[in-house]
Design a protein around this motif. Structure first.
Motif, PDB file in Angstrom:
ATOM      1  N   ASN A 251      -2.581  -0.128  -6.747  1.00  0.00           N
ATOM      2  CA  ASN A 251      -3.195   0.387  -5.379  1.00  0.00           C
ATOM      3  C   ASN A 251      -4.013  -0.785  -4.656  1.00  0.00           C
ATOM      4  O   ASN A 251      -3.739  -1.017  -3.480  1.00  0.00           O
ATOM      5  N   LYS A 252      -4.460  -1.813  -5.295  1.00  0.00           N
ATOM      6  CA  LYS A 252      -5.340  -2.772  -4.854  1.00  0.00           C
ATOM      7  C   LYS A 252      -4.456  -3.698  -4.125  1.00  0.00           C
ATOM      8  O   LYS A 252      -4.428  -4.102  -2.776  1.00  0.00           O
ATOM      9  N   ILE A 253      -3.098  -4.140  -4.795  1.00  0.00           N
ATOM     10  CA  ILE A 253      -2.320  -4.884  -4.196  1.00  0.00           C
ATOM     11  C   ILE A 253      -1.560  -4.174  -3.045  1.00  0.00           C
ATOM     12  O   ILE A 253      -1.396  -4.924  -1.940  1.00  0.00           O
ATOM     13  N   LYS A 254      -1.216  -2.990  -3.228  1.00  0.00           N
ATOM     14  CA  LYS A 254      -0.467  -2.209  -1.942  1.00  0.00           C
ATOM     15  C   LYS A 254      -1.528  -2.442  -0.760  1.00  0.00           C
ATOM     16  O   LYS A 254      -1.276  -2.507   0.495  1.00  0.00           O
ATOM     17  N   GLU A 255      -2.728  -2.245  -0.820  1.00  0.00           N
ATOM     18  CA  GLU A 255      -3.692  -2.081   0.310  1.00  0.00           C
ATOM     19  C   GLU A 255      -3.709  -3.388   0.801  1.00  0.00           C
ATOM     20  O   GLU A 255      -3.810  -3.375   2.135  1.00  0.00           O
ATOM     21  N   GLU A 256      -4.026  -4.529  -0.108  1.00  0.00           N
ATOM     22  CA  GLU A 256      -4.031  -5.758   0.532  1.00  0.00           C
ATOM     23  C   GLU A 256      -2.801  -6.142   1.343  1.00  0.00           C
ATOM     24  O   GLU A 256      -2.992  -6.859   2.254  1.00  0.00           O
ATOM     25  N   LYS A 257      -1.688  -5.827   0.944  1.00  0.00           N
ATOM     26  CA  LYS A 257      -0.307  -6.250   1.660  1.00  0.00           C
ATOM     27  C   LYS A 257      -0.234  -5.329   3.073  1.00  0.00           C
ATOM     28  O   LYS A 257       0.198  -5.959   3.960  1.00  0.00           O
ATOM     29  N   ARG A 258      -0.858  -4.151   3.040  1.00  0.00           N
ATOM     30  CA  ARG A 258      -0.970  -3.297   4.138  1.00  0.00           C
ATOM     31  C   ARG A 258      -1.984  -4.010   5.121  1.00  0.00           C
ATOM     32  O   ARG A 258      -1.698  -4.065   6.415  1.00  0.00           O
ATOM     33  N   ALA A 259      -2.919  -4.562   4.537  1.00  0.00           N
ATOM     34  CA  ALA A 259      -4.119  -5.132   5.490  1.00  0.00           C
ATOM     35  C   ALA A 259      -3.670  -6.209   6.236  1.00  0.00           C
ATOM     36  O   ALA A 259      -3.759  -6.766   7.308  1.00  0.00           O
ATOM     37  N   ILE A 260      -2.808  -7.233   5.534  1.00  0.00           N
ATOM     38  CA  ILE A 260      -2.244  -8.428   5.942  1.00  0.00           C
ATOM     39  C   ILE A 260      -1.168  -8.074   7.050  1.00  0.00           C
ATOM     40  O   ILE A 260      -0.955  -8.697   8.167  1.00  0.00           O
ATOM     41  N   ALA A 261      -0.298  -7.045   6.729  1.00  0.00           N
ATOM     42  CA  ALA A 261       0.694  -6.660   7.715  1.00  0.00           C
ATOM     43  C   ALA A 261       0.124  -6.206   9.007  1.00  0.00           C
ATOM     44  O   ALA A 261       0.384  -6.507  10.162  1.00  0.00           O
ATOM     45  N   LYS A 262      -1.032  -5.358   8.950  1.00  0.00           N
ATOM     46  CA  LYS A 262      -1.922  -5.188  10.279  1.00  0.00           C
ATOM     47  C   LYS A 262      -2.291  -6.141  10.801  1.00  0.00           C
ATOM     48  O   LYS A 262      -2.431  -6.304  12.190  1.00  0.00           O
ATOM     49  N   GLN A 263      -2.895  -7.055  10.064  1.00  0.00           N
ATOM     50  CA  GLN A 263      -3.750  -8.228  10.787  1.00  0.00           C
ATOM     51  C   GLN A 263      -2.537  -9.126  11.425  1.00  0.00           C
ATOM     52  O   GLN A 263      -2.960  -9.801  12.482  1.00  0.00           O
ATOM     53  N   GLU A 264      -1.215  -9.311  11.015  1.00  0.00           N
ATOM     54  CA  GLU A 264      -0.128  -9.966  11.758  1.00  0.00           C
ATOM     55  C   GLU A 264       0.408  -9.199  12.582  1.00  0.00           C
ATOM     56  O   GLU A 264       1.473  -9.852  13.294  1.00  0.00           O
ATOM     57  N   GLY A 265       0.039  -8.030  12.766  1.00  0.00           N
ATOM     58  CA  GLY A 265       0.679  -7.209  13.884  1.00  0.00           C
ATOM     59  C   GLY A 265       2.128  -6.695  13.584  1.00  0.00           C
ATOM     60  O   GLY A 265       3.198  -6.410  14.522  1.00  0.00           O
ATOM     61  N   MET A 266       2.426  -6.579  12.044  1.00  0.00           N
ATOM     62  CA  MET A 266       3.754  -6.209  11.666  1.00  0.00           C
ATOM     63  C   MET A 266       3.460  -4.882  10.905  1.00  0.00           C
ATOM     64  O   MET A 266       4.674  -4.489  10.338  1.00  0.00           O
ATOM     65  N   PHE A 267       2.605  -4.106  11.055  1.00  0.00           N
ATOM     66  CA  PHE A 267       2.323  -3.008  10.290  1.00  0.00           C
ATOM     67  C   PHE A 267       3.394  -1.858  10.555  1.00  0.00           C
ATOM     68  O   PHE A 267       4.022  -1.108   9.881  1.00  0.00           O
ATOM     69  N   ALA A 268       4.049  -1.911  11.944  1.00  0.00           N
ATOM     70  CA  ALA A 268       4.934  -0.935  12.571  1.00  0.00           C
ATOM     71  C   ALA A 268       6.155  -0.973  11.607  1.00  0.00           C
ATOM     72  O   ALA A 268       6.955  -0.102  11.213  1.00  0.00           O
ATOM     73  N   ASP A 269       6.619  -2.201  11.392  1.00  0.00           N
ATOM     74  CA  ASP A 269       7.857  -2.348  10.506  1.00  0.00           C
ATOM     75  C   ASP A 269       7.662  -2.772   9.156  1.00  0.00           C
ATOM     76  O   ASP A 269       8.642  -3.205   8.422  1.00  0.00           O
ATOM     77  N   PHE A 270       6.290  -2.365   8.340  1.00  0.00           N
ATOM     78  CA  PHE A 270       6.041  -2.851   7.089  1.00  0.00           C
ATOM     79  C   PHE A 270       6.920  -1.970   6.388  1.00  0.00           C
ATOM     80  O   PHE A 270       6.618  -0.677   6.550  1.00  0.00           O
ATOM     81  N   GLU A 271       7.231  -2.288   5.319  1.00  0.00           N
ATOM     82  CA  GLU A 271       7.944  -1.660   4.092  1.00  0.00           C
ATOM     83  C   GLU A 271       7.898  -2.146   3.086  1.00  0.00           C
ATOM     84  O   GLU A 271       8.540  -3.450   2.527  1.00  0.00           O
TER      85      GLU A 271
END
Length: 656
Positions: free
Chosen positions: A498-518
């Protein structure tokens, strides 16, 4: 002040004499089946100037119980693994395994399905400090005792026993525990596989000896001094211990493959040049410095570079001095004498594009420099001393706290830095590999695997094995609900994921790639629990039962076993990895398990008939298994077999 109590027994003269001899001749103290003893042959030799005839000398490691340890490794087991879906995460799809039970039995069970398939093994076994426990393997108990040996422990049948330094079998018990497990573990390694074993001074010498015997002395890759306590242990009497060891052995050193570490930030910063393609590089003087840097040391590595004086482009490299108008460059030492280059002549001639000419004003000479590119740079080879900050033991507890555990939940968990580094050395990027830890403790290896996969540095899955050792009722772990170590390990895997999933999602949001994040990473794990066989005892020992008793076993499968249980044992018996993807479907009203698409079909329902066989045959599975009493009739059983031979001749059919 305590008062010494009377011994209330006559003096033990034998023990007193033993102590006196041990003090005079410590090299004559050995271990026997009854405890510590005096080697009288060696004592005779100590008291004589001539060679005393005795047992023939030979170089080998012996201890009381070694033969039993070898037999223990070779004894077959009828035990199996039962899936525990309620403790698992994404059971049907994950490739990661967590197995609860005695690791000796589990290693035996895994022999067929994972023989030669494990790229790397890491273990952190009991160090035999005198304060920890060792496994006592006993296969001489009666049938009732064996039923308790399902991986659990209780007051009547303990698998973990205290091993104090005062024990007469202090080293022998530890050796007898480790030997069969290492012997079985070796079978699981791939041809290029490696094993890493953490240990401290208590048994480091004995570990080397048994590993030399099990893996072969020539297959030792090295022993790493892991500096996990730089300040040293303050309670050590004479020298404060600052390190432990990691012994590294290969299955076959001629085929072994290891990697290393990616460059750290301080190294990357040195690559401060950029070529026309945008690739980063650093400049390294081609002149050899340090030892053996004189021309006379390697005359064949002294030669001439000739460059255009205007463009500084290297025109020619020559073994002979030329008479021309070009700029001549040779390796010159600081004292003005002739030196030599780092590259041989042919290497230089074939790689001129990676060389450049520069003037060095501080030395007032011209030099040749190699363009060392960051991309494609080989990994940093591991040294035999790890002094990195991330291997400090304190980090292990801090990392558990970061996951929300109390600091006292688990004693001395290995820091992720140590675990990650062993995996980085023992596995290769982009190669799909399995990592095994059969003393998994708090499941730190799973955490390290998740991190390395999440960082896109490795393609890994794991198999962890841990005895469900009961936590102390007074411990913090027990107070918050962890009744055994396995409960801590499984929860750590969930929280780390869960911690690693949350960290990867946070990075995707920060880099503006959350919409395409898979996120396609495998964060799941299948839990299995060691248990006695799914089959009735008469299945294995029919000679122990009379005819009237056999009538009680109309079904040779135990009544409390589920289709999931049966499937796991079938996969193991057929040599299929437990990590294979499992799908469930309904065919002609029957539940069918499909393992790895068409690798194995299994149906444990009753009423199997010809119509079902025709439907199954359309999918042409490689293997199919039924219950022996699952057919509608004896005739149906025969017909189903014949239909499959006719309609799907490649399908192998079996029953249980």
């Amino acid at each position: 002040m305590s008062i010494d109590k009377l011994d209330l027994q006559s003096p033990d003269l034998v023990n007193e004499n033993f102590k006196k001899l041990a003090a005079l001749f410590p090299n004559c103290v050995t271990e026997s089946a009854e405890g510590k003893a005096i080697d009288f042959d060696l004592l005779k030799q100590e008291l004589s100037h001539a060679v005393i005839e005795g047992n023939r000398e030979r170089y080998r490691l012996e201890w009381p119980g070694k033969r039993e340890a070898i037999v223990t490794a070779n004894l077959p087991t009828t035990k199996t693994l039962r899936p525990v879906r309620e403790d698992s995460v994404d059971f049907d799809n994950t490739e990661n395994l967590y197995i609860e039970g005695d690791n000796l039995e589990v290693l035996k069970i895994l022999q067929e399905s994972y023989f030669g398939k494990i790229k790397m093994i890491y273990i952190d076994p009991p160090y035999n400090t005198g304060n920890d426990f060792v496994y006592r393997d006993n296969f001489t108990g009666d049938k009732d005792e064996e039923l308790f040996e399902s991986g659990q422990i209780d007051e009547y049948n303990r698998r973990l026993v205290a091993n104090p330094e005062a024990s007469g079998r202090y080293h022998s018990d530890w050796l007898s525990m480790m030997y069969p497990r290492l012997k079985l573990a070796r079978n699981l390694l791939t041809e290029d596989g490696v094993i890493f074993i953490s240990i401290d001074d208590n048994e480091a010498h004995n570990l080397r000896k048994i590993c030399d015997e099990v893996f072969g002395e020539g297959n030792l890759l090295g022993v790493i001094a892991n500096v996990n306590n730089p300040k040293g242990r303050s309670d050590d009497a004479f020298i404060a211990t600052a390190h432990e060891y990691v012994a590294v052995y290969s299955r076959d050193i001629s085929k072994a493959s290891v990697y290393g570490f990616e460059p750290e930030d301080k190294v990357i910063k040195r690559y401060n040049k950029t070529d026309c393609s945008g690739l980063k590089y650093r400049e390294i003087d081609l002149r050899k410095t340090g030892d053996a840097d004189k021309r006379s040391d390697r005359p064949d590595m002294f030669y001439y570079f000739y460059a255009d004086p205007n463009s500084l482009e290297i025109i020619e490299v020559s073994k002979e001095k030329r008479a021309n108008d070009l700029l001549e460059i040779i390796p010159v030492k600081d004292d003005g004498s002739d030196g030599r280059w780092r590259w041989g002549f042919l290497t230089a001639k074939e790689n001129l594009v990676d060389l450049l000419v520069k003037y060095m004003p501080n030395r007032e000479i011209w030099g040749v420099f190699e363009k060392d590119y960051l991309d494609g740079r080989p990994p940093l080879k591991s040294t035999s001393a790890w002094t990195h900050k991330d291997v400090n033991s304190e980090r292990g507890s801090e990392q558990m706290v970061d996951l929300g555990f109390d600091k006292e939940t688990f004693s001395r968990p290995k820091p992720l830095g140590t675990l990650r580094r062993t995996i980085e050395v023992g596995t290769i990027p982009k190669e799909k590999s399995i990592v095994l830890d059969f003393f998994s403790g708090s499941a730190g290896i799973a955490h390290a695997v998740f991190e390395l996969v999440g960082d896109a540095k490795r393609d890994l899955s794991f198999i962890l094995v841990q005895l469900p050792e009961q936590t102390d009722e007074k411990s913090e772990a027990y107070k918050v609900g962890y009744e055994n170590i396995c409960e801590i390990g499984k929860e750590r895997i969930r929280r780390a994921a869960n911690k690693i999933k949350e960290e990867k999602r946070a990075i995707a949001k920060q880099e503006g790639m959350f919409a395409d994040f898979e996120d396609t990473q495998d964060y799941g794990f299948r839990v299995y629990r060691l248990a006695d066989s799914n089959m009735q005892d008469v299945y294995y020992r029919p000679q122990d039962y009379k005819q009237e008793a056999l009538d009680l076993f109309s079904d040779n499968i135990k009544p409390d076993r589920s289709p999931d249980d049966l499937l796991a044992q079938v996969m193991l018996d057929w040599g299929l990895p437990l990590s294979y993807k499992i799908e469930q479907s309904t065919i002609n009203g029957k539940q069918v398990f499909k393992v790895a698409q068409d690798s194995l079909f299994a149906c444990f329902d009753k009423g199997i008939d010809e119509a079902f066989a025709k439907e199954i045959a359309k999918e042409k599975p490689l293997r199919i298994v039924f219950r022996d009493n699952g057919f509608a009739s004896d005739t149906a059983k025969t017909n189903v077999q014949q239909l499959l031979k006719q309609l799907s001749p490649e399908t192998e059919m079996k029953v249980i």
